[in-house]
Motif scaffolding. Structure first.
Motif, PDB file in Angstrom:
ATOM      1  N   LEU A 104       0.866  -1.185   0.000  1.00 27.64           N
ATOM      2  CA  LEU A 104       0.000   0.000   0.000  1.00 27.64           C
ATOM      3  C   LEU A 104       0.897   1.228   0.000  1.00 27.64           C
ATOM      4  O   LEU A 104       1.833   1.310   0.781  1.00 27.64           O
ATOM      5  CB  LEU A 104      -0.889   0.017   1.250  1.00 27.64           C
ATOM      6  CG  LEU A 104      -1.821   1.225   1.383  1.00 27.64           C
ATOM      7  CD1 LEU A 104      -2.910   1.174   0.315  1.00 27.64           C
ATOM      8  CD2 LEU A 104      -2.432   1.274   2.772  1.00 27.64           C
ATOM      9  N   THR A 105       0.610   2.161  -0.892  1.00 25.63           N
ATOM     10  CA  THR A 105       1.373   3.406  -0.964  1.00 25.63           C
ATOM     11  C   THR A 105       0.434   4.574  -0.668  1.00 25.63           C
ATOM     12  O   THR A 105      -0.788   4.448  -0.836  1.00 25.63           O
ATOM     13  CB  THR A 105       2.009   3.583  -2.356  1.00 25.63           C
ATOM     14  OG1 THR A 105       0.971   3.535  -3.348  1.00 25.63           O
ATOM     15  CG2 THR A 105       3.042   2.509  -2.643  1.00 25.63           C
ATOM     16  N   ASP A 156      -0.349   7.150  -2.267  1.00 23.63           N
ATOM     17  CA  ASP A 156      -1.194   7.583  -3.391  1.00 23.63           C
ATOM     18  C   ASP A 156      -2.355   6.633  -3.654  1.00 23.63           C
ATOM     19  O   ASP A 156      -3.237   6.938  -4.462  1.00 23.63           O
ATOM     20  CB  ASP A 156      -0.364   7.792  -4.658  1.00 23.63           C
ATOM     21  CG  ASP A 156       0.244   6.511  -5.191  1.00 23.63           C
ATOM     22  OD1 ASP A 156       0.714   5.677  -4.384  1.00 23.63           O
ATOM     23  OD2 ASP A 156       0.258   6.340  -6.422  1.00 23.63           O
ATOM     24  N   ARG A 157      -2.381   5.495  -2.973  1.00 22.28           N
ATOM     25  CA  ARG A 157      -3.507   4.560  -3.109  1.00 22.28           C
ATOM     26  C   ARG A 157      -4.353   4.525  -1.842  1.00 22.28           C
ATOM     27  O   ARG A 157      -4.937   3.512  -1.492  1.00 22.28           O
ATOM     28  CB  ARG A 157      -2.991   3.168  -3.492  1.00 22.28           C
ATOM     29  CG  ARG A 157      -2.433   3.128  -4.918  1.00 22.28           C
ATOM     30  CD  ARG A 157      -2.245   1.729  -5.444  1.00 22.28           C
ATOM     31  NE  ARG A 157      -1.454   0.879  -4.592  1.00 22.28           N
ATOM     32  CZ  ARG A 157      -0.148   0.652  -4.723  1.00 22.28           C
ATOM     33  NH1 ARG A 157       0.524   1.227  -5.683  1.00 22.28           N
ATOM     34  NH2 ARG A 157       0.474  -0.160  -3.894  1.00 22.28           N
ATOM     35  N   VAL A 211     -12.139   1.758  -8.260  1.00 22.11           N
ATOM     36  CA  VAL A 211     -10.938   1.158  -7.677  1.00 22.11           C
ATOM     37  C   VAL A 211      -9.959   0.784  -8.790  1.00 22.11           C
ATOM     38  O   VAL A 211      -8.752   1.067  -8.703  1.00 22.11           O
ATOM     39  CB  VAL A 211     -11.303  -0.059  -6.795  1.00 22.11           C
ATOM     40  CG1 VAL A 211     -10.097  -0.934  -6.519  1.00 22.11           C
ATOM     41  CG2 VAL A 211     -11.947   0.410  -5.493  1.00 22.11           C
ATOM     42  N   ARG A 230      -8.318   3.835 -10.117  1.00 21.81           N
ATOM     43  CA  ARG A 230      -7.342   4.385  -9.154  1.00 21.81           C
ATOM     44  C   ARG A 230      -6.049   3.572  -9.136  1.00 21.81           C
ATOM     45  O   ARG A 230      -4.969   4.132  -8.997  1.00 21.81           O
ATOM     46  CB  ARG A 230      -7.950   4.449  -7.758  1.00 21.81           C
ATOM     47  CG  ARG A 230      -9.160   5.338  -7.649  1.00 21.81           C
ATOM     48  CD  ARG A 230      -8.790   6.740  -7.322  1.00 21.81           C
ATOM     49  NE  ARG A 230      -9.997   7.566  -7.272  1.00 21.81           N
ATOM     50  CZ  ARG A 230     -10.049   8.707  -6.660  1.00 21.81           C
ATOM     51  NH1 ARG A 230      -8.988   9.189  -6.038  1.00 21.81           N
ATOM     52  NH2 ARG A 230     -11.160   9.415  -6.676  1.00 21.81           N
ATOM     53  N   PHE A 231      -6.161   2.253  -9.283  1.00 17.62           N
ATOM     54  CA  PHE A 231      -4.945   1.438  -9.389  1.00 17.62           C
ATOM     55  C   PHE A 231      -4.141   1.884 -10.613  1.00 17.62           C
ATOM     56  O   PHE A 231      -2.922   2.033 -10.558  1.00 17.62           O
ATOM     57  CB  PHE A 231      -5.272  -0.055  -9.493  1.00 17.62           C
ATOM     58  CG  PHE A 231      -5.407  -0.768  -8.176  1.00 17.62           C
ATOM     59  CD1 PHE A 231      -4.329  -0.878  -7.309  1.00 17.62           C
ATOM     60  CD2 PHE A 231      -6.611  -1.365  -7.814  1.00 17.62           C
ATOM     61  CE1 PHE A 231      -4.440  -1.556  -6.099  1.00 17.62           C
ATOM     62  CE2 PHE A 231      -6.728  -2.050  -6.610  1.00 17.62           C
ATOM     63  CZ  PHE A 231      -5.648  -2.144  -5.746  1.00 17.62           C
ATOM     64  N   ARG A 247      -4.239   4.786 -12.128  1.00 17.56           N
ATOM     65  CA  ARG A 247      -3.725   6.133 -11.926  1.00 17.56           C
ATOM     66  C   ARG A 247      -2.409   6.081 -11.141  1.00 17.56           C
ATOM     67  O   ARG A 247      -1.501   6.857 -11.394  1.00 17.56           O
ATOM     68  CB  ARG A 247      -4.756   6.968 -11.168  1.00 17.56           C
ATOM     69  CG  ARG A 247      -4.543   8.452 -11.277  1.00 17.56           C
ATOM     70  CD  ARG A 247      -5.688   9.229 -10.668  1.00 17.56           C
ATOM     71  NE  ARG A 247      -6.950   8.927 -11.333  1.00 17.56           N
ATOM     72  CZ  ARG A 247      -8.142   9.055 -10.769  1.00 17.56           C
ATOM     73  NH1 ARG A 247      -8.255   9.498  -9.527  1.00 17.56           N
ATOM     74  NH2 ARG A 247      -9.233   8.762 -11.429  1.00 17.56           N
ATOM     75  N   SER A 248      -2.320   5.160 -10.209  1.00 17.26           N
ATOM     76  CA  SER A 248      -1.104   4.994  -9.410  1.00 17.26           C
ATOM     77  C   SER A 248       0.011   4.320 -10.208  1.00 17.26           C
ATOM     78  O   SER A 248       1.181   4.626 -10.032  1.00 17.26           O
ATOM     79  CB  SER A 248      -1.422   4.172  -8.161  1.00 17.26           C
ATOM     80  OG  SER A 248      -0.256   3.832  -7.479  1.00 17.26           O
ATOM     81  N   ASP A 249      -0.371   3.382 -11.077  1.00 17.39           N
ATOM     82  CA  ASP A 249       0.593   2.632 -11.890  1.00 17.39           C
ATOM     83  C   ASP A 249      -0.019   2.409 -13.268  1.00 17.39           C
ATOM     84  O   ASP A 249      -0.834   1.495 -13.445  1.00 17.39           O
ATOM     85  CB  ASP A 249       0.914   1.297 -11.215  1.00 17.39           C
ATOM     86  CG  ASP A 249       1.887   0.440 -12.010  1.00 17.39           C
ATOM     87  OD1 ASP A 249       2.236   0.790 -13.161  1.00 17.39           O
ATOM     88  OD2 ASP A 249       2.302  -0.607 -11.483  1.00 17.39           O
ATOM     89  N   ARG A 294      -0.494  -5.290  -4.823  1.00 21.21           N
ATOM     90  CA  ARG A 294      -0.923  -3.897  -4.830  1.00 21.21           C
ATOM     91  C   ARG A 294      -2.169  -3.783  -3.946  1.00 21.21           C
ATOM     92  O   ARG A 294      -3.091  -4.593  -4.058  1.00 21.21           O
ATOM     93  CB  ARG A 294      -1.305  -3.413  -6.230  1.00 21.21           C
ATOM     94  CG  ARG A 294      -0.185  -3.441  -7.257  1.00 21.21           C
ATOM     95  CD  ARG A 294       0.845  -2.358  -6.980  1.00 21.21           C
ATOM     96  NE  ARG A 294       1.824  -2.265  -8.040  1.00 21.21           N
ATOM     97  CZ  ARG A 294       2.939  -2.980  -8.115  1.00 21.21           C
ATOM     98  NH1 ARG A 294       3.206  -3.873  -7.186  1.00 21.21           N
ATOM     99  NH2 ARG A 294       3.792  -2.827  -9.110  1.00 21.21           N
ATOM    100  N   LEU A 310      -5.115  -0.948  -2.138  1.00 21.61           N
ATOM    101  CA  LEU A 310      -5.745   0.369  -2.229  1.00 21.61           C
ATOM    102  C   LEU A 310      -6.807   0.450  -1.150  1.00 21.61           C
ATOM    103  O   LEU A 310      -7.639  -0.449  -1.030  1.00 21.61           O
ATOM    104  CB  LEU A 310      -6.376   0.567  -3.608  1.00 21.61           C
ATOM    105  CG  LEU A 310      -6.989   1.932  -3.874  1.00 21.61           C
ATOM    106  CD1 LEU A 310      -6.740   2.357  -5.311  1.00 21.61           C
ATOM    107  CD2 LEU A 310      -8.478   1.957  -3.583  1.00 21.61           C
TER     108      LEU A 310
END
Length: 156
Positions: free
Chosen positions: A7-8, A10-11, A28, A31-32, A34-36, A77, A79
Protein backbone atom coordinates in the motif's frame (compact mmCIF):
# COMPACT_ATOMS: atom_id res chain seq x y z
CA UNK A 1 5.68 -8.55 4.25
CA UNK A 2 3.82 -5.65 5.86
CA UNK A 3 0.71 -3.87 4.61
CA UNK A 4 2.93 -0.87 3.86
CA UNK A 5 4.82 -3.15 1.44
CA UNK A 6 1.84 -3.20 -0.92
CA UNK A 7 0.00 0.00 0.00
CA UNK A 8 1.37 3.41 -0.96
CA UNK A 9 0.13 6.84 0.11
CA UNK A 10 -1.19 7.58 -3.39
CA UNK A 11 -3.51 4.56 -3.11
CA UNK A 12 -5.34 5.86 -0.05
CA UNK A 13 -8.55 7.66 -1.00
CA UNK A 14 -10.91 9.42 1.38
CA UNK A 15 -14.53 10.31 0.67
CA UNK A 16 -14.71 8.32 -2.56
CA UNK A 17 -18.06 8.77 -4.30
CA UNK A 18 -19.52 5.48 -5.53
CA UNK A 19 -23.16 4.55 -5.14
CA UNK A 20 -23.08 0.89 -6.23
CA UNK A 21 -20.72 -2.04 -5.91
CA UNK A 22 -19.98 -2.17 -9.68
CA UNK A 23 -19.28 1.57 -9.74
CA UNK A 24 -16.97 1.21 -6.74
CA UNK A 25 -15.08 -1.65 -8.42
CA UNK A 26 -14.69 0.44 -11.59
CA UNK A 27 -13.38 3.39 -9.58
CA UNK A 28 -10.94 1.16 -7.68
CA UNK A 29 -9.59 -0.23 -10.98
CA UNK A 30 -9.15 3.30 -12.34
CA UNK A 31 -7.34 4.39 -9.15
CA UNK A 32 -4.95 1.44 -9.39
CA UNK A 33 -4.17 2.51 -12.96
CA UNK A 34 -3.72 6.13 -11.93
CA UNK A 35 -1.10 4.99 -9.41
CA UNK A 36 0.59 2.63 -11.89
CA UNK A 37 -0.28 3.15 -15.58
CA UNK A 38 0.96 -0.36 -16.44
CA UNK A 39 -2.05 -1.78 -14.58
CA UNK A 40 -4.83 -2.59 -17.04
CA UNK A 41 -8.09 -1.04 -15.82
CA UNK A 42 -10.31 -3.49 -17.69
CA UNK A 43 -8.37 -6.54 -16.44
CA UNK A 44 -8.53 -5.37 -12.81
CA UNK A 45 -12.21 -4.51 -13.01
CA UNK A 46 -13.06 -7.85 -14.65
CA UNK A 47 -11.01 -9.81 -12.09
CA UNK A 48 -12.57 -8.02 -9.09
CA UNK A 49 -16.11 -8.41 -10.47
CA UNK A 50 -15.50 -12.10 -11.20
CA UNK A 51 -14.36 -12.61 -7.60
CA UNK A 52 -17.46 -10.82 -6.30
CA UNK A 53 -19.66 -13.17 -8.35
CA UNK A 54 -18.19 -16.06 -6.34
CA UNK A 55 -19.42 -14.42 -3.14
CA UNK A 56 -19.34 -11.00 -1.60
CA UNK A 57 -16.11 -9.84 -0.03
CA UNK A 58 -18.11 -7.66 2.39
CA UNK A 59 -16.74 -8.94 5.69
CA UNK A 60 -19.03 -7.03 8.03
CA UNK A 61 -18.63 -4.05 10.27
CA UNK A 62 -18.84 -1.71 7.27
CA UNK A 63 -15.72 -3.21 5.66
CA UNK A 64 -15.11 -5.02 2.36
CA UNK A 65 -11.96 -6.71 1.07
CA UNK A 66 -12.33 -7.13 -2.69
CA UNK A 67 -9.37 -9.05 -4.07
CA UNK A 68 -8.27 -10.75 -7.25
CA UNK A 69 -5.33 -12.17 -9.14
CA UNK A 70 -4.15 -10.18 -12.14
CA UNK A 71 -1.87 -11.99 -14.59
CA UNK A 72 0.54 -9.20 -15.62
CA UNK A 73 0.93 -7.72 -12.14
CA UNK A 74 4.58 -7.68 -10.99
CA UNK A 75 3.75 -7.67 -7.27
CA UNK A 76 1.10 -7.12 -4.65
CA UNK A 77 -0.92 -3.90 -4.83
CA UNK A 78 -3.33 -2.55 -2.21
CA UNK A 79 -5.74 0.37 -2.23
CA UNK A 80 -7.76 1.74 0.66
CA UNK A 81 -10.91 3.78 0.09
CA UNK A 82 -13.20 5.38 2.64
CA UNK A 83 -16.51 6.11 0.97
CA UNK A 84 -18.36 9.40 1.38
CA UNK A 85 -21.57 7.40 1.97
CA UNK A 86 -21.98 3.69 2.76
CA UNK A 87 -23.18 1.45 -0.07
CA UNK A 88 -24.92 -1.92 -0.28
CA UNK A 89 -22.29 -4.62 -0.75
CA UNK A 90 -24.08 -7.86 0.19
CA UNK A 91 -21.85 -8.09 3.26
CA UNK A 92 -22.14 -11.10 5.55
CA UNK A 93 -23.77 -8.99 8.26
CA UNK A 94 -26.13 -7.26 5.81
CA UNK A 95 -24.72 -3.84 6.74
CA UNK A 96 -23.62 -1.34 4.11
CA UNK A 97 -19.92 -0.83 3.46
CA UNK A 98 -18.08 2.43 4.08
CA UNK A 99 -14.45 1.23 3.95
CA UNK A 100 -12.79 -0.90 1.30
CA UNK A 101 -9.34 -2.38 1.04
CA UNK A 102 -8.77 -3.78 -2.46
CA UNK A 103 -5.92 -6.23 -2.90
CA UNK A 104 -4.42 -7.35 -6.21
CA UNK A 105 -2.01 -10.26 -6.37
CA UNK A 106 0.16 -11.50 -9.23
CA UNK A 107 -1.50 -14.19 -11.34
CA UNK A 108 1.41 -16.58 -10.84
CA UNK A 109 0.99 -16.62 -7.04
CA UNK A 110 -0.38 -19.90 -5.76
CA UNK A 111 -1.49 -19.45 -2.17
CA UNK A 112 0.75 -16.79 -0.68
CA UNK A 113 -1.98 -14.16 -1.05
CA UNK A 114 -3.75 -15.77 1.90
CA UNK A 115 -1.23 -14.18 4.29
CA UNK A 116 -1.85 -10.72 2.83
CA UNK A 117 -5.63 -11.19 3.00
CA UNK A 118 -5.37 -12.36 6.60
CA UNK A 119 -3.24 -9.36 7.59
CA UNK A 120 -5.72 -6.89 6.10
CA UNK A 121 -8.71 -8.72 7.55
CA UNK A 122 -7.09 -8.85 10.99
CA UNK A 123 -6.36 -5.11 10.85
CA UNK A 124 -9.98 -4.25 10.04
CA UNK A 125 -11.39 -6.49 12.76
CA UNK A 126 -9.84 -4.05 15.21
CA UNK A 127 -12.61 -1.56 16.14
CA UNK A 128 -10.03 1.05 17.19
CA UNK A 129 -8.36 0.92 13.76
CA UNK A 130 -11.73 1.25 11.99
CA UNK A 131 -12.62 4.24 14.15
CA UNK A 132 -9.26 5.92 13.54
CA UNK A 133 -9.79 5.46 9.80
CA UNK A 134 -13.30 6.91 10.02
CA UNK A 135 -11.88 9.94 11.85
CA UNK A 136 -8.81 10.43 9.63
CA UNK A 137 -8.70 14.01 8.34
CA UNK A 138 -6.41 13.29 5.39
CA UNK A 139 -5.22 10.45 3.20
CA UNK A 140 -1.80 10.81 4.85
CA UNK A 141 -3.39 10.28 8.28
CA UNK A 142 -5.25 7.19 7.03
CA UNK A 143 -2.07 5.80 5.46
CA UNK A 144 -0.28 6.25 8.79
CA UNK A 145 -3.01 4.25 10.59
CA UNK A 146 -2.82 1.47 7.99
CA UNK A 147 0.98 1.37 7.97
CA UNK A 148 1.16 1.26 11.78
CA UNK A 149 -1.45 -1.47 11.93
CA UNK A 150 0.36 -3.48 9.29
CA UNK A 151 3.55 -4.01 11.26
CA UNK A 152 3.10 -7.73 11.95
CA UNK A 153 5.07 -9.77 9.47
CA UNK A 154 3.18 -11.88 6.95
CA UNK A 155 4.68 -14.47 4.66
CA UNK A 156 4.67 -13.76 0.92
Amino acid sequence: MRIADFLTPDRVVLDLRARTKPRLIAEVAARFNRSDPSIDIAAVEAALLARERLGSTGLGGGFALPHARVEALPGYRGLFARLDKPIEFEAIDGAPVSMVFALLTPGAEASSHVGALAAVSRLFRDAAVRERLRQAKSAADAFQVLAEGGKPEISP
